[in-house]
Design a protein around this motif. Structure first.
Motif, mmCIF file in Angstrom:
data_model
loop_
_atom_site.group_PDB
_atom_site.id
_atom_site.type_symbol
_atom_site.label_atom_id
_atom_site.label_comp_id
_atom_site.label_asym_id
_atom_site.label_seq_id
_atom_site.Cartn_x
_atom_site.Cartn_y
_atom_site.Cartn_z
ATOM 1 N N ARG A 459 0.860 -1.171 0.000
ATOM 2 C CA ARG A 459 0.000 0.000 0.000
ATOM 3 C C ARG A 459 0.893 1.216 0.000
ATOM 4 N N ALA A 460 0.284 2.366 -0.243
ATOM 5 C CA ALA A 460 1.078 3.580 -0.144
ATOM 6 C C ALA A 460 0.247 4.660 0.526
ATOM 7 N N VAL A 461 0.879 5.423 1.444
ATOM 8 C CA VAL A 461 0.226 6.617 1.966
ATOM 9 C C VAL A 461 0.794 7.807 1.205
ATOM 10 N N VAL A 462 -0.070 8.748 0.882
ATOM 11 C CA VAL A 462 0.364 9.930 0.159
ATOM 12 C C VAL A 462 0.344 11.104 1.124
ATOM 13 N N ILE A 463 1.493 11.787 1.223
ATOM 14 C CA ILE A 463 1.589 12.919 2.138
ATOM 15 C C ILE A 463 1.690 14.198 1.327
ATOM 16 N N PHE A 464 0.854 15.152 1.667
ATOM 17 C CA PHE A 464 0.873 16.452 1.003
ATOM 18 C C PHE A 464 0.721 17.514 2.069
ATOM 19 N N ASN A 465 1.658 18.467 2.078
ATOM 20 C CA ASN A 465 1.543 19.554 3.036
ATOM 21 C C ASN A 465 1.524 19.074 4.478
ATOM 22 N N GLY A 466 2.302 18.009 4.765
ATOM 23 C CA GLY A 466 2.417 17.548 6.141
ATOM 24 C C GLY A 466 1.297 16.661 6.636
ATOM 25 N N ARG A 467 0.357 16.302 5.730
ATOM 26 C CA ARG A 467 -0.766 15.464 6.148
ATOM 27 C C ARG A 467 -0.912 14.282 5.206
ATOM 28 N N VAL A 468 -1.475 13.164 5.715
ATOM 29 C CA VAL A 468 -1.789 12.044 4.835
ATOM 30 C C VAL A 468 -3.058 12.401 4.074
ATOM 31 N N VAL A 469 -2.980 12.483 2.748
ATOM 32 C CA VAL A 469 -4.161 12.863 1.978
ATOM 33 C C VAL A 469 -4.794 11.672 1.286
ATOM 34 N N ASP A 470 -4.107 10.535 1.257
ATOM 35 C CA ASP A 470 -4.678 9.403 0.542
ATOM 36 C C ASP A 470 -3.951 8.124 0.949
ATOM 37 N N VAL A 471 -4.652 7.008 0.880
ATOM 38 C CA VAL A 471 -4.025 5.707 1.042
ATOM 39 C C VAL A 471 -4.431 4.880 -0.168
ATOM 40 N N ILE A 472 -3.468 4.361 -0.889
ATOM 41 C CA ILE A 472 -3.740 3.712 -2.167
ATOM 42 C C ILE A 472 -3.172 2.306 -2.150
ATOM 43 N N ASP A 473 -3.961 1.310 -2.599
ATOM 44 C CA ASP A 473 -3.444 -0.045 -2.739
ATOM 45 C C ASP A 473 -2.448 -0.098 -3.891
ATOM 46 N N ALA A 474 -1.445 -0.951 -3.736
ATOM 47 C CA ALA A 474 -0.421 -1.042 -4.772
ATOM 48 C C ALA A 474 -1.061 -1.377 -6.126
ATOM 49 N N ALA A 475 -2.102 -2.187 -6.098
ATOM 50 C CA ALA A 475 -2.733 -2.609 -7.348
ATOM 51 C C ALA A 475 -3.297 -1.416 -8.117
ATOM 52 N N GLU A 476 -3.735 -0.400 -7.397
ATOM 53 C CA GLU A 476 -4.293 0.777 -8.073
ATOM 54 C C GLU A 476 -3.276 1.886 -8.238
ATOM 55 N N ALA A 477 -2.043 1.610 -7.766
ATOM 56 C CA ALA A 477 -1.092 2.714 -7.669
ATOM 57 C C ALA A 477 -0.333 2.919 -8.969
ATOM 58 N N ASP A 478 -1.071 3.255 -10.041
ATOM 59 C CA ASP A 478 -0.339 3.624 -11.241
ATOM 60 C C ASP A 478 0.160 5.046 -11.050
ATOM 61 N N GLU A 479 1.106 5.410 -11.912
ATOM 62 C CA GLU A 479 1.802 6.659 -11.633
ATOM 63 C C GLU A 479 0.899 7.877 -11.686
ATOM 64 N N SER A 480 -0.096 7.859 -12.584
ATOM 65 C CA SER A 480 -0.892 9.080 -12.677
ATOM 66 C C SER A 480 -1.778 9.239 -11.442
ATOM 67 N N THR A 481 -2.288 8.115 -10.910
ATOM 68 C CA THR A 481 -3.063 8.195 -9.670
ATOM 69 C C THR A 481 -2.204 8.763 -8.540
ATOM 70 N N LEU A 482 -0.974 8.207 -8.429
ATOM 71 C CA LEU A 482 -0.083 8.652 -7.359
ATOM 72 C C LEU A 482 0.287 10.112 -7.541
ATOM 73 N N MET A 483 0.562 10.481 -8.797
ATOM 74 C CA MET A 483 1.004 11.848 -9.061
ATOM 75 C C MET A 483 -0.111 12.832 -8.722
ATOM 76 N N ARG A 484 -1.331 12.497 -9.135
ATOM 77 C CA ARG A 484 -2.455 13.388 -8.813
ATOM 78 C C ARG A 484 -2.594 13.537 -7.306
ATOM 79 N N ALA A 485 -2.496 12.383 -6.619
ATOM 80 C CA ALA A 485 -2.637 12.421 -5.164
ATOM 81 C C ALA A 485 -1.509 13.235 -4.535
ATOM 82 N N ALA A 486 -0.291 13.049 -5.071
ATOM 83 C CA ALA A 486 0.858 13.734 -4.476
ATOM 84 C C ALA A 486 0.754 15.238 -4.658
ATOM 85 N N TYR A 487 0.082 15.655 -5.725
ATOM 86 C CA TYR A 487 -0.107 17.081 -5.939
ATOM 87 C C TYR A 487 -1.367 17.592 -5.237
#
Lengths: 495, 325
Positions: A459-487
């Motif tokens: 799994r991956a937790v996405v941190i933005f601005n000091g907070r966890v903004v999303d938790v994504i399963d590896a299976a869904e973690a394509d780069e564009s999903t992660l990138m959108r979340a990271a931004y």
């Protein structure tokens, strides 16, 4: 895109190589009068190299940078300033042991305009005789910016200026920057934050793999297109190598983090990490991930929040405390982790002798066996005997990991462990991380390469601005999903 | 980058050889000096002279052990001469009052106290070792002066066994070897095979890395400076037996040579590299140099100037050769 003839700043075909790494291949940027242009790119796209070339810190191998139509032959930051380009960098460029006024004098900055801008930017009470060391980071950014504005530059380059600022100051800064452009000056705005870019920028120039891949006008909905451009063809790749994510384990987690806060960057991070799990951490630079890892490794104290290991609350005041609780850190910078002038064996064996009860005779045979196992597990190439400094970067990284393997791993904190190493070693590290998890270890894995989340994590937790903004399963973690979340574009309630 | 591809110059190769195997060129230098001495005065070379040289070199080598150990962590201990002087003076003046064993116990306790203060300053207050140890040396010297004024000295007694150890010979060899050989073996063993010794190198190579690996650096520093003072205290007693007078500046002239012996012996002042084997050779080299200067029959002033210059020149040369590669 403005005609390059009347652009205030015009960079074309800029290339730069560092040893084997081609950091920039063909970067270009045009900034017209009265424009704010965003410079964007994912980690490793060549953004910082490009900024350094524009500001005269580095010389390009080829290509040109023209300011106001003249070939800029700047070879030093002072040269860039003389040509009318003033940068404000991510790290404050002020001398800590001098007062504000002395710092201004060093840079030949007039006091009156400086005071005006400081007041305008929301710090009217700033004392000119205050020592820089005594000021909070946010104030320093304002001082830096006010100093730059007081120089009345033709082109202002702002590199991640708002990263350490509270929201009220951010609003002030954005207003002032926009007003600069409306008054006919030009601004290059380097940032990860789409909301700010949408608020003040006219255009965005996007870098990918050292190339300028796009120059777009800012309009509603442009975020998605910019994200696609930053990713390029990478979206489709790497799917075949993804592993099935395992179901999230239940029961007491190995590591439970709740509401963790420290400094200005890490504000509120919570997550659970279970035995046998590899939890990825995704974040743009400076979103609080450094602080998170430092707190978990006992290298820094948290100002709020709790850390539980196997259900027991823990507070670490020294890395030794964290290690005793089974939390072991592989830091991002190998220079912080290695004894460069000592042997591989001594490097790996440091934790074995760290505690006073192990200060006596070293059990040489036992140590040799442990080190040999770790060296074998990680396939460290020890042909280069002697000092660790003579090893390749990849092998050095393996030594920093081997240090914790030698004594058995419980919870491994990996901070960008594959940065700057070759693909073969990267794969070995993914495989090792999987093996460790399969043997019952818990791994927290920050990476600046989004593709690695699918390759190594559950799994991956996405941190933005000091907070966890999303938790994504590896299976869904394509780069564009992660990138959108990271931004911060797809904010969902964290699970 | 072109410099990398060129064949390494003779100087860099020599430097690398010395970095990898520092004892070899040191041994060569020592024998070279002895050779020069033999040319200057062939009559001097004898077993008796060799024994004498070793005897004189031993207190220096022991104080240089303090420098070696502290320098491995990137530190230094400039209070060793003072500590040695204090223990010697206190032993000699207390012995007539209290008897020998209590006198030695009190003197060594004072040495340990200085070491604890040094360790506290370096480890916990993070004062630079150079300043810290110079500061405690000054304070300790002051305390010694106060002690000298208020303790009614009933005379000076130098314990017999210290005289035996300091000046006696058995089978032509100085008795002080009975103390020094086990000492040297222990130090060399400890730096290679003990956890504490390894940590000295680790802290000197990269203190931050050691910390991140779970080393509580203050514990190492505190132990190290206390140990250093204890060694200096023991050296002071040996020196007392050798010189057979108790003065207020007995071992002070050994401070600088003790640093020089460690540096000539290949221990990096920046920490992380070196060892005691080289330091012993360094102490021998300095002792032979002193003999040479004595033979030159120049006035004391000129001899000191020359000695200082040679120490600086040899040290600079060795740093240049070993730090480069």
């Amino acid at each position: 895109m403005p005609d390059s003839a009347d652009a205030v700043l015009d960079a074309k075909g800029v290339a730069k190589r560092f040893g084997a790494v081609q950091a920039l291949r063909d970067a270009s940027l045009q900034v017209g009068r009265g424009q704010v242009v965003a410079l964007m790119g994912a980690n490793g796209a060549g953004k910082s190299t490009f900024v350094k070339i524009l500001t005269g810190v580095l010389r390009p191998d080829s290509g040109h940078v023209k300011i106001k139509g003249r070939e800029s032959t700047v070879a030093s930051p002072a040269g860039a300033r003389a040509w009318g380009l003033v940068p404000v960098y991510q790290e404050p460029s002020l001398i800590p042991d001098l007062s504000v006024a002395d710092n201004l004098r060093l840079g030949d900055t007039a006091m009156e305009p400086f005071r005006h801008w400081v007041a305008e930017l929301g710090l009217p009470d700033l004392q000119p005789d205050a020592m820089i060391r005594s000021l909070p980071l946010a104030s320093l950014r304002i001082v830096d910016l006010a100093r730059a504005l007081a120089m009345e530059p033709d082109v202002l380059l702002l590199d991640e200026l708002t990263a350490a600022l509270p929201t009220d100051l951010v609003a002030r800064v954005l207003k002032v920057v926009r007003a600069q452009a409306d008054a006919g000056r030009s601004v290059i705005y380097v940032s990860h934050r789409f909301t700010e870019i949408a608020a003040i920028c006219d255009r965005a120039t996007v870098l990918r793999d050292g190339l300028t891949v796009g120059d777009l006008a800012i309009e509603p909905g442009i975020e998605e297109r910019i994200v696609e451009m930053m990713l390029g063809g990478a979206v489709a790749a790497a799917v075949t190598e993804a592993r099935p994510g395992r179901p999230v384990a239940s029961g007491t987690p190995r590591l439970r983090v709740r509401g963790l806060r420290t400094g200005t960057r890490l504000t509120d991070v919570s997550f659970d990490l279970h035995k046998g799990e590899v939890l990825g951490v995704v974040a743009l630079e400076g979103q609080g991930q450094d602080e998170l890892f430092n707190v978990l490794a006992g290298n820094r104290r948290a100002s709020a929040g709790t850390v539980e290991v196997d259900g027991r609350p823990k507070a670490f005041s020294h890395p030794a405390d964290a290690i005793a609780a089974g939390l072991t850190l592989v830091p991002g910078d190998r220079a912080h982790a290695l004894l460069m002038s000592r042997s591989v064996r001594e490097n790996i064996a440091v934790p074995l002798i760290a505690r006073i009860r192990n200060w006596g005779a070293v059990p040489m045979r036992e140590e040799a066996a442990k080190v040999a196992t770790a060296v074998e597990t990680l396939q460290i190439d020890t042909r280069a005997q002697g000092e660790v400094r003579r090893l390749s970067g990849g092998n050095q990284q393996k030594v920093t990991i081997a240090r914790w393997i030698a004594n058995g791993v419980q919870t491994l904190l990996l901070f960008d462990p594959t940065r700057g190493i070759d693909i073969r070693t990267k794969r070995q590290i993914y495989a090792l991380v999987r093996d460790l998890a399969d043997q019952g270890a818990a791994v927290l894995f920050y990476t600046s390469e989004l593709a690695e989340i699918r390759l190594a994590c559950d799994r991956a937790v996405v941190i933005f601005n000091g907070r966890v903004v999303d938790v994504i399963d590896a299976a869904e973690a394509d780069e564009s999903t992660l990138m959108r979340a990271a931004y911060g574009l797809s904010e969902r309630a964290p699970a | 980058m072109t410099a990398m591809t060129e064949a390494p110059s003779a100087l860099t190769r020599l430097g690398r050889l010395m970095a990898d195997n520092p004892l070899l060129p040191l041994t060569l230098l020592l024998f070279l000096l002895i050779g020069v001495l033999a040319v200057m005065n062939p009559a001097i070379l004898s077993l008796f002279w060799a024994g004498n040289t070793i005897k004189i070199a031993i207190p220096l080598a022991m104080l240089a052990a303090c420098q070696t150990l502290t320098m491995l962590t990137g530190g230094i201990d400039l209070s060793v001469g003072t500590v040695a002087t204090i223990t010697a003076f206190m032993t000699a003046t207390l012995a007539p009052l209290t008897g020998v064993p209590p006198a030695i116990a009190v003197a060594l306790a004072c040495a340990v106290l200085v070491g604890l203060v040094n360790g506290f300053g370096v480890a916990i207050c993070r004062v630079h070792p150079l300043i810290m140890t110079l500061g405690t040396a000054l304070i300790a010297t002051g305390c010694l002066l106060v002690y000298q004024r208020y303790v009614i000295a009933t005379g000076v007694l130098i314990p017999d066994f210290l005289i035996w150890l300091g000046t006696g010979r058995s089978l032509g060899l100085p008795n002080s070897l009975a103390l020094f050989v086990p000492f040297a073996i222990l130090i060399i063993w400890a730096q290679r095979r003990s956890g504490f010794g390894r940590l000295l190198y680790a802290i000197g190579a990269n203190e931050e890395a050691a910390r991140l690996s779970g080393v509580r650096v203050w514990q190492v520093h505190l132990t190290l400076y206390t140990l250093s003072s204890l060694i200096a205290g023991v050296t002071g007693m040996l020196y007392l037996g050798q010189i057979k007078t108790a003065s207020l500046s007995l071992a002070l002239p050994l401070d600088l040579p003790s640093v020089a012996a460690a540096v000539i012996g290949g221990t990096s002042i920046f920490g992380g590299r070196g060892g005691y084997g080289g330091t012993i050779l360094g102490a021998l080299i300095l002792t032979v140099l002193t003999t040479m200067l004595t033979l030159l029959q120049i006035p004391e002033g000129g001899r000191r100037i020359l000695f200082g210059l040679i120490i600086l020149a040899v040290t600079a040369l060795f740093i240049r050769l070993t730090e480069r590669s």
